[in-house]
Design a protein around this motif. Structure first.
Motif, PDB file in Angstrom:
ATOM      1  N   PHE A 159       8.728  -5.432 -31.429  1.00 38.95           N
ATOM      2  CA  PHE A 159       9.425  -5.895 -30.226  1.00 38.95           C
ATOM      3  C   PHE A 159      10.593  -6.789 -30.645  1.00 38.95           C
ATOM      4  CE2 PHE A 159       5.012  -5.067 -29.363  1.00 38.95           C
ATOM      5  CZ  PHE A 159       5.026  -4.349 -28.182  1.00 38.95           C
ATOM      6  N   ARG A 160      11.461  -7.015 -29.709  1.00 41.10           N
ATOM      7  CA  ARG A 160      12.625  -7.855 -29.956  1.00 41.10           C
ATOM      8  C   ARG A 160      12.880  -8.742 -28.736  1.00 41.10           C
ATOM      9  NH1 ARG A 160      12.221  -6.815 -34.516  1.00 41.10           N
ATOM     10  NH2 ARG A 160      13.775  -6.007 -35.993  1.00 41.10           N
ATOM     11  N   TRP A 161      13.443  -9.917 -29.003  1.00 42.28           N
ATOM     12  CA  TRP A 161      13.901 -10.799 -27.933  1.00 42.28           C
ATOM     13  C   TRP A 161      15.329 -10.411 -27.587  1.00 42.28           C
ATOM     14  CZ3 TRP A 161      12.636 -14.224 -24.325  1.00 42.28           C
ATOM     15  CH2 TRP A 161      13.622 -15.080 -23.814  1.00 42.28           C
ATOM     16  N   ASP A 162      15.536  -9.973 -26.360  1.00 43.38           N
ATOM     17  CA  ASP A 162      16.867  -9.543 -25.921  1.00 43.38           C
ATOM     18  C   ASP A 162      17.626 -10.762 -25.400  1.00 43.38           C
ATOM     19  OD1 ASP A 162      19.051  -8.093 -25.184  1.00 43.38           O
ATOM     20  OD2 ASP A 162      18.157  -7.276 -23.358  1.00 43.38           O
ATOM     21  N   ARG A 163      18.691 -11.129 -26.092  1.00 40.72           N
ATOM     22  CA  ARG A 163      19.467 -12.313 -25.711  1.00 40.72           C
ATOM     23  C   ARG A 163      20.118 -12.143 -24.343  1.00 40.72           C
ATOM     24  NH1 ARG A 163      20.890 -15.556 -30.274  1.00 40.72           N
ATOM     25  NH2 ARG A 163      20.072 -14.691 -32.229  1.00 40.72           N
ATOM     26  N   ALA A 164      20.544 -10.933 -24.032  1.00 41.81           N
ATOM     27  CA  ALA A 164      21.269 -10.705 -22.776  1.00 41.81           C
ATOM     28  C   ALA A 164      20.363 -10.903 -21.566  1.00 41.81           C
ATOM     29  CB  ALA A 164      21.866  -9.305 -22.765  1.00 41.81           C
ATOM     30  N   THR A 165      19.186 -10.287 -21.594  1.00 40.96           N
ATOM     31  CA  THR A 165      18.265 -10.382 -20.450  1.00 40.96           C
ATOM     32  C   THR A 165      17.241 -11.490 -20.600  1.00 40.96           C
ATOM     33  OG1 THR A 165      16.752  -8.764 -21.456  1.00 40.96           O
ATOM     34  CG2 THR A 165      18.527  -7.902 -20.057  1.00 40.96           C
ATOM     35  N   ARG A 166      17.177 -12.092 -21.792  1.00 37.51           N
ATOM     36  CA  ARG A 166      16.223 -13.148 -22.105  1.00 37.51           C
ATOM     37  C   ARG A 166      14.791 -12.686 -21.820  1.00 37.51           C
ATOM     38  NH1 ARG A 166      18.325 -17.740 -23.367  1.00 37.51           N
ATOM     39  NH2 ARG A 166      16.384 -18.872 -22.937  1.00 37.51           N
ATOM     40  N   THR A 167      14.492 -11.489 -22.273  1.00 33.08           N
ATOM     41  CA  THR A 167      13.154 -10.904 -22.114  1.00 33.08           C
ATOM     42  C   THR A 167      12.748 -10.229 -23.415  1.00 33.08           C
ATOM     43  OG1 THR A 167      14.081  -8.833 -21.260  1.00 33.08           O
ATOM     44  CG2 THR A 167      13.439 -10.518 -19.639  1.00 33.08           C
ATOM     45  N   ILE A 168      11.454  -9.940 -23.524  1.00 39.28           N
ATOM     46  CA  ILE A 168      10.938  -9.184 -24.659  1.00 39.28           C
ATOM     47  C   ILE A 168      11.065  -7.700 -24.356  1.00 39.28           C
ATOM     48  CG2 ILE A 168       8.912  -8.726 -26.078  1.00 39.28           C
ATOM     49  CD1 ILE A 168       9.951 -11.484 -26.498  1.00 39.28           C
ATOM     50  N   LYS A 169      11.608  -6.947 -25.330  1.00 39.55           N
ATOM     51  CA  LYS A 169      11.747  -5.504 -25.159  1.00 39.55           C
ATOM     52  C   LYS A 169      11.088  -4.789 -26.333  1.00 39.55           C
ATOM     53  CE  LYS A 169      15.825  -5.345 -22.208  1.00 39.55           C
ATOM     54  NZ  LYS A 169      17.110  -4.654 -21.921  1.00 39.55           N
ATOM     55  N   ARG A 170      10.713  -3.531 -26.073  1.00 39.81           N
ATOM     56  CA  ARG A 170      10.072  -2.723 -27.104  1.00 39.81           C
ATOM     57  C   ARG A 170      11.139  -2.062 -27.978  1.00 39.81           C
ATOM     58  NH1 ARG A 170       7.369   2.482 -26.928  1.00 39.81           N
ATOM     59  NH2 ARG A 170       7.892   2.633 -24.712  1.00 39.81           N
ATOM     60  N   ARG A 171      10.868  -2.021 -29.252  1.00 38.00           N
ATOM     61  CA  ARG A 171      11.817  -1.479 -30.226  1.00 38.00           C
ATOM     62  C   ARG A 171      11.374  -0.081 -30.626  1.00 38.00           C
ATOM     63  NH1 ARG A 171      12.198  -3.704 -36.342  1.00 38.00           N
ATOM     64  NH2 ARG A 171      13.946  -2.443 -37.097  1.00 38.00           N
ATOM     65  N   LEU A 172      12.268   0.883 -30.450  1.00 34.67           N
ATOM     66  CA  LEU A 172      11.973   2.264 -30.805  1.00 34.67           C
ATOM     67  C   LEU A 172      12.299   2.530 -32.266  1.00 34.67           C
ATOM     68  CD1 LEU A 172      13.335   4.072 -27.614  1.00 34.67           C
ATOM     69  CD2 LEU A 172      11.016   3.252 -28.086  1.00 34.67           C
ATOM     70  N   ALA A 173      11.928   3.720 -32.730  1.00 38.07           N
ATOM     71  CA  ALA A 173      12.121   4.072 -34.133  1.00 38.07           C
ATOM     72  C   ALA A 173      13.592   4.079 -34.531  1.00 38.07           C
ATOM     73  CB  ALA A 173      11.492   5.438 -34.414  1.00 38.07           C
ATOM     74  N   ASP A 174      14.483   4.420 -33.604  1.00 38.80           N
ATOM     75  CA  ASP A 174      15.907   4.443 -33.917  1.00 38.80           C
ATOM     76  C   ASP A 174      16.561   3.070 -33.792  1.00 38.80           C
ATOM     77  OD1 ASP A 174      15.833   4.086 -31.213  1.00 38.80           O
ATOM     78  OD2 ASP A 174      16.977   5.888 -30.700  1.00 38.80           O
ATOM     79  N   GLY A 175      15.748   2.035 -33.510  1.00 40.72           N
ATOM     80  CA  GLY A 175      16.278   0.685 -33.407  1.00 40.72           C
ATOM     81  C   GLY A 175      16.709   0.285 -32.011  1.00 40.72           C
TER      82      GLY A 175
END
Length: 528
Positions: A159-175
């Motif tokens: 997972f990654r912290w999305d700076r734009a939405t300030r939420t946690i998002k899932r990271r896919l194989a292609d990044g």
């Protein structure tokens, strides 16, 4: 709550019922077998922290995981902080006294009381060390009320912290990053520091101390291996060739490992004892390691008193208050994450959009010195302040006795001015006897507490009657009446000593002693 409306529109019962592993299809692998800590250098550490502050925290998250596993002190203090929260008994507070709100609160309470719910709290607290934590929810949708059936910890590197939405998002194989499936995850992002979550992670705060301690311990082990061992010095002659030198070096190595070796008679080996000055290196390593551990304790627990220093109780209590502040903040932030990610969605799925939802709480109670509190209340009561029995029972957590047989009543304190009804009447020797005494069967106590003692009182009273002391007291009183000063009285007192008549009191005391001795013998020895 727009996010909740969007959640109810997008939610899928089929998606909710899928196992957590299948829901991750299309994401990168959640297993990284490459170690980060092995061979870690200051340059490599700086690069890891720089990448984590950007958009590539994978190495940092892997290092944070290994730090908990490899550093006993860091792992211990971090675990202490986690357990301080996960051990709190959670509670659900209904939105109101309304029957419908009470029903919804009961449903939420069933979720919180489930056996696997404490594990969810522990997994969410993984975010303290790494900056954020993600747990997948597996729902049971086979009944009328949909409830979480299981919680699965997910590797934060997926997972990654999305700076734009300030939420946690899932990271896919292609990044690429995609939004989390509605109702599928519980996310916890501890706010330990303003800014990106990874920059406030406790592992980042302790990373340099961890690295320096790693170097220190390695050097310390090397020092221990050679300390006290003699230095082996090989000497070769001026005519020695390269083969001779290699043979000598090989012999030195063999002596170090096998304690044996051979060299030509043209060469010699000296054993030089190490100087005493190197002994000081040992404490240097230990003191530096202790210093680094204290810095980690400060960073994780906010204090060192209860983990590193054996200081006074008063100092420890002050530092525990600091830890209580940290505990309260951690509990409040985790409760907010559970409320938003689990309690509200679960209630909305089963009861629809509501104006108010039951509240999930992790109450942190400040410890109170009940002994001091009791002393203060007692002092006010002694000064006439009426106190509620009910309030005192609630304070010390004691129920009202069911009946008289259930009540335990302590003995009221005896005043020092009041005679002891049980002990005072006994003679000195009779006090050593018991009611089941094997030597007298309790007769000594019975006699000592009845007529025998009354008789002894009469004997003493008769011996010390008012007229018994006249022969001694009258000459002294006469000297005092005829004196005009203290010095004159002291002079006459010496003369009065020769005028005293002690025969009467001596006779009475002798008779009393004889009678008391006889009475005592009969009392202490019932066979007499």
């Amino acid at each position: 709550m727009k996010w909740l409306e969007d959640f109810l529109k997008k939610v899928s019962s089929k998606k909710l019922a899928e196992p957590a592993g299948e829901a991750e299809t299309g994401s990168i692998a959640d297993k990284w077998e490459e170690t980060i800590v092995a061979g870690l250098t200051p340059g490599r550490m700086a690069q890891i922290l720089k990448d984590a502050a950007g958009d590539d925290p994978d190495d940092f998250l892997g290092m944070a995981e290994e730090m908990e596993e490899l550093d006993p002190h860091y792992g211990s203090v971090l675990r202490t902080r986690k357990l301080a929260i996960s051990s709190i008994e959670a509670e659900i507070v209904a939105a109101s006294e309304d029957a419908k709100d009470q029903e919804i609160a009961k449903f939420a309470r069933e979720i919180v009381d489930a056996p696997n719910f404490p594990d969810l709290l522990a997994d969410c607290l993984d975010g303290l060390g790494k900056g954020y934590a993600v747990c997948a929810i597996e729902w049971d949708t086979s009944k009328n009320l949909w409830k979480p059936e299981n919680y699965v910890w997910r590797d934060p590197r997926s997972f990654r912290w999305d700076r734009a939405t300030r939420t946690i998002k899932r990271r896919l194989a292609d990044g690429s990053l995609v939004d989390l499936d509605p109702g599928r995850y519980v996310t916890h992002v501890p706010r330990l520091k303003s800014g990106a979550p990874v920059r406030g992670a406790l592992a980042r705060l302790a990373s340099w101390s961890f690295l320096f301690k790693n170097y220190t311990v390695k050097d310390w082990v090397r020092f221990i291996e050679v300390y006290g061992m003699p230095l082996r010095v090989g000497k070769y002659g001026p005519n020695a060739n390269e083969d001779d030198k290699r043979n000598l070096l090989r012999a030195l190595a063999n002596i170090g490992t096998d304690a044996a070796g051979i060299i030509p008679n043209t060469m010699n080996i000296d054993f030089v004892q190490t100087g005493a000055g190197t002994a000081a290196q040992g404490p240097v390593f230990g003191q530096f390691a202790d210093y680094l551990d204290k810095q980690i304790s400060k960073g994780v627990l906010g204090q060192t008193m209860t983990t590193d220093d054996g200081a006074s109780r008063a100092q420890s209590e002050v530092h525990n208050e600091v830890r209580l502040d940290i505990k309260a903040v951690d509990a409040r932030q985790l409760a907010a994450s559970i409320q938003k990610s689990l309690i509200i969605p679960a209630c909305a799925l089963n009861f629809g959009m509501l104006e108010k939802y039951p509240t999930f709480r992790l109450p942190v109670e400040e410890p109170e010195d009940l002994k001091a509190w009791t002393a203060n209340v007692t002092e006010f009561m002694d000064r006439g302040l009426p106190v509620s029995r009910k309030q005192i029972r609630e304070k010390i957590v004691l129920d009202e006795p069911i009946d008289e047989a259930d009540a335990l009543v302590g003995r009221a304190p005896r005043s020092s001015l009041e005679p002891d009804d049980e002990i005072a009447p006994r003679s000195r020797k009779a006090r050593a006897h018991r009611s089941d005494c094997p030597c007298c069967g309790g007769k000594a106590i019975a006699l000592a507490t009845s007529e025998g003692q009354d008789s002894l009182d009469e004997i003493v009273a008769a011996a010390l009657a008012d007229d018994a002391m006249d022969g001694l007291v009258e000459p002294v009183l006469a000297a005092a009446r005829g004196s005009r000063s203290f010095d004159e009285f002291m002079t006459k007192l010496t003369q009065a000593a020769g005028e005293m008549d002690a025969a009467s009191i001596i006779t009475r005391l002798g008779e009393a002693t004889f009678k008391a001795r006889g009475l005592g013998s009969a009392t202490d020895d019932p066979q007499a």
